[in-house]
Design an enzyme around this catalytic site. Structure first.
Site, short mmCIF file in Angstrom:
data_model
loop_
_atom_site.label_atom_id
_atom_site.label_comp_id
_atom_site.label_asym_id
_atom_site.label_seq_id
_atom_site.Cartn_x
_atom_site.Cartn_y
_atom_site.Cartn_z
N ASP A 1 -2.45 -18.56 2.93
CA ASP A 1 -4.10 -18.72 2.03
C ASP A 1 -4.35 -20.12 3.17
O ASP A 1 -5.75 -20.05 3.45
CB ASP A 1 -3.12 -19.43 0.83
N LYS B 1 3.97 -15.37 3.48
CA LYS B 1 3.89 -16.19 1.76
C LYS B 1 4.81 -16.50 1.84
O LYS B 1 5.96 -15.75 0.75
CB LYS B 1 3.16 -15.27 1.21
N TYR C 1 1.00 -1.28 0.18
CA TYR C 1 -0.27 -0.08 0.37
C TYR C 1 0.74 0.87 -0.38
O TYR C 1 0.60 2.20 -0.39
CB TYR C 1 -0.78 -0.14 1.51
N ASP D 1 -10.68 -8.25 8.02
CA ASP D 1 -12.21 -8.36 7.01
C ASP D 1 -13.30 -10.24 7.53
O ASP D 1 -14.04 -9.87 7.68
CB ASP D 1 -12.61 -8.16 6.40
N ASP E 1 -5.34 -7.16 5.87
CA ASP E 1 -6.68 -5.77 5.72
C ASP E 1 -7.18 -6.68 5.27
O ASP E 1 -9.01 -6.62 5.97
CB ASP E 1 -6.29 -5.19 4.68
#
Ligand code: NAD
Length: 357
Positions: free
Chosen positions: A224, A192, A142, A252, A248
Site C-alpha cells: 500500500d 504485505k 493467479y 500498470d 500486476d
C-alpha cells in the site's frame, strides 16, 4: 546469427503492431547480418475461433522449439462471455506457465520527448523516473487453487489461494538482484508482510538472497505504501521485486506515470534464454483495424528480446535509439500526440523507426 522466432499476433491491434515489429526486426537482421525466421502461431480469441482453444497444443510446441516468442495482444469483447478456461486470457496464463516463464520484467522510464504526457508534477519528475519492476509471474493467487462454491448457509462463495514456496521466491529475487547489479544497485522488495503469511515467507527468503549481494542496497516496503510512493517519489526506486498480484497492479501504475500504455515493453523470462516479449497494453479493440495503434511498445519488446534472449545488446540499443530519435523528430501516433507534433499512423511509425535503423 540465425534465430527462430515464434510470433503470436493475437487479436485487435495485435496483427498491426506485430507487422511493424517484424518490419523493424528485418532491418536489424539486414544491418547486422543476422537471419531471423518467423513462425506464426495462434493464441487468444483468434485461436478460439479457429481451433476452439485459446492456446492450442501446436502453439506451445512451436514456441518451445523456438529461440524466442513475440506476442502482440489477445482478447476482445467478442470472447468476453466465455467460461474462464475458454477465454483469450487463459492462453496468456497458459503460455507463461507452459514455457515456465516465472519472471516478468517491465521497465518504466520517462522519455524526455514525452515528459509532457506524464501526469505527475514536474517537481517530482525532475528527479528522474527510471525503474524496473520484476514481477513473479507463475505463482501466487493467479495460479493457486480456485474455488467457487455455496457454503453451508447457502452463500455463494469464491476463493483464490495465494501460495508461494521458498524456491519460487528465491529465483525471482535472484533475477532482481542480478538486474540491479547492472543498474543503480538498489532493490526494493514489495509485500504485505503485516497481514499475509506468504509475504512473511517472501521477506525471509528475500533477506537470504540479499545477503549474497552485499553491493546491492536492499529494503522492504508494504504494497500500500509502494502504491503511494510510486506517485509521490518514483525516483527512489531502481529495481522493484514483488509477487504476481501486487506486481500486476503496481506495474500498470508505474507505466501510467511514464505517459502512454502504447510505449511500454515487457519481457517474461525463465531459467534459459527462451523468453516471451510483449507490450504491456491489451488488444485495444476500440482502435483495431484503423492503422492508429502505437507500435512502439511492441518494437521495444523486440529490442528486449534482442538483448535478453539473443545477447544482441548493440542491436537492442540501435532499436531503442531509433525510437528515441523518431520521438525527438516530433513524430507521434494518436495516443501520444500533442500540439505542434506530426501525427503518423501505426505503419508510418514503423517505417520511420526502420528508416533510422
Ligand atoms: P487496452 O490496453 O487494450 O486498451 C486501453 C486503452 O489504451 C484503449 O483506449 C486503447 O485504445 C489504448 N491503447 C492500448 N494500446 C494502445 C496502443 N498500442 N496504441 C494506442 N492506444 C492504445 O486495455 P483494455 O481495453 O482494458 O482491454 C482490451 C482487451 O485486451 C481485453 O479483452 C483485455 O482482456 C485484453 N488485454 C490483453 C492483454 C494482453 O494480451 N497481454 C493485456 C491487457 C488486456
Amino acid at each position: 546469427m540465425k534465430k527462430n522466432i515464434a510470433v503470436i499476433k493475437g487479436d485487435g491491434i495485435g496483427p498491426e503492431i506485430m507487422a511493424e515489429t517484424v518490419k523493424v526486426l528485418n532491418v536489424v537482421a539486414e544491418k547486422f547480418c543476422h537471419i531471423f525466421n518467423y513462425t506464426y502461431v495462434l493464441m487468444g480469441g483468434i485461436a478460439i475461433d479457429e481451433t476452439g482453444e485459446p492456446l492450442p497444443k501446436e502453439t506451445v510446441e512451436k514456441c518451445l522449439a523456438s529461440d524466442s516468442v513475440l506476442l502482440g495482444a489477445v482478447g476482445g469483447p467478442k470472447w468476453d462471455k466465455g467460461e474462464g478456461s475458454k477465454r483469450p486470457e487463459a492462453g496468456l496464463l497458459g503460455i507463461r506457465s507452459a514455457l515456465n516463464l516465472f519472471a516478468n520484467i517491465r521497465p518504466a522510464k520517462l522519455l524526455k520527448p514525452l515528459a509532457s504526457a506524464c501526469p505527475l508534477k514536474t517537481e517530482i519528475t525532475d528527479k528522474g523516473l527510471d525503474l524496473v519492476i520484476v514481477r513473479e509471474l507463475i505463482g501466487g493467487a493467479y495460479f493457486g487453487e480456485k474455488r467457487t462454491f455455496t457454503d453451508e448457509k447457502g452463500n455463494k462463495t469464491a476463493s483464490d489461494l495465494m501460495i508461494y514456496s521458498d524456491y519460487e521466491i528465491e529465483r525471482i529475487c535472484r533475477v532482481a538482484f542480478d538486474m540491479a547489479k547492472k543498474r543503480r544497485k538498489k532493490v526494493t522488495s514489495i509485500d504485505k508482510a503485516n497481514v499475509l503469511d506468504s509475504s512473511r515467507l517472501w521477506r525471509e527468503i528475500s533477506h537470504i538472497v540479499a545477503s549474497e549481494y552485499p553491493d546491492v542496497e536492499f529494503s522492504h516496503m508494504l504494497v500500500d505504501n509502494a502504491a503511494m510512493q510510486l506517485v509521490r517519489d518514483p525516483a527512489q526506486f531502481d529495481v522493484i521485486v514483488t509477487e504476481n498480484l501486487f506486481g500486476d497492479i503496481l506495474s500498470d501504475e508505474a507505466s501510467m506515470i511514464t505517459g502512454s500504455l502504447g510505449m511500454i515493453p515487457s519481457a517474461s523470462l525463465g531459467m534459459g534464454s527462451l523468453g516471451l516479449y510483449e507490450p504491456i497494453h491489451g488488444s485495444a479493440p476500440d482502435i483495431a483495424g484503423q492503422n492508429k495503434a502505437n507500435p512502439i511498445a511492441s518494437i521495444l519488446s523486440a529490442a528486449m528480446m534482442l538483448r535478453y534472449s539473443f545477447d544482441m545488446d548493440r542491436e537492442a540499443k540501435d532499436v531503442e535509439n531509433a525510437v528515441d530519435l523518431v520521438l525527438e523528430h516530433g513524430f507521434r501516433t494518436a495516443d501520444i500526440m500533442s500540439e505542434g507534433k506530426k501525427l503518423v499512423s501505426c505503419s508510418e511509425m514503423g517505417d520511420k523507426i526502420a528508416e533510422i535503423i
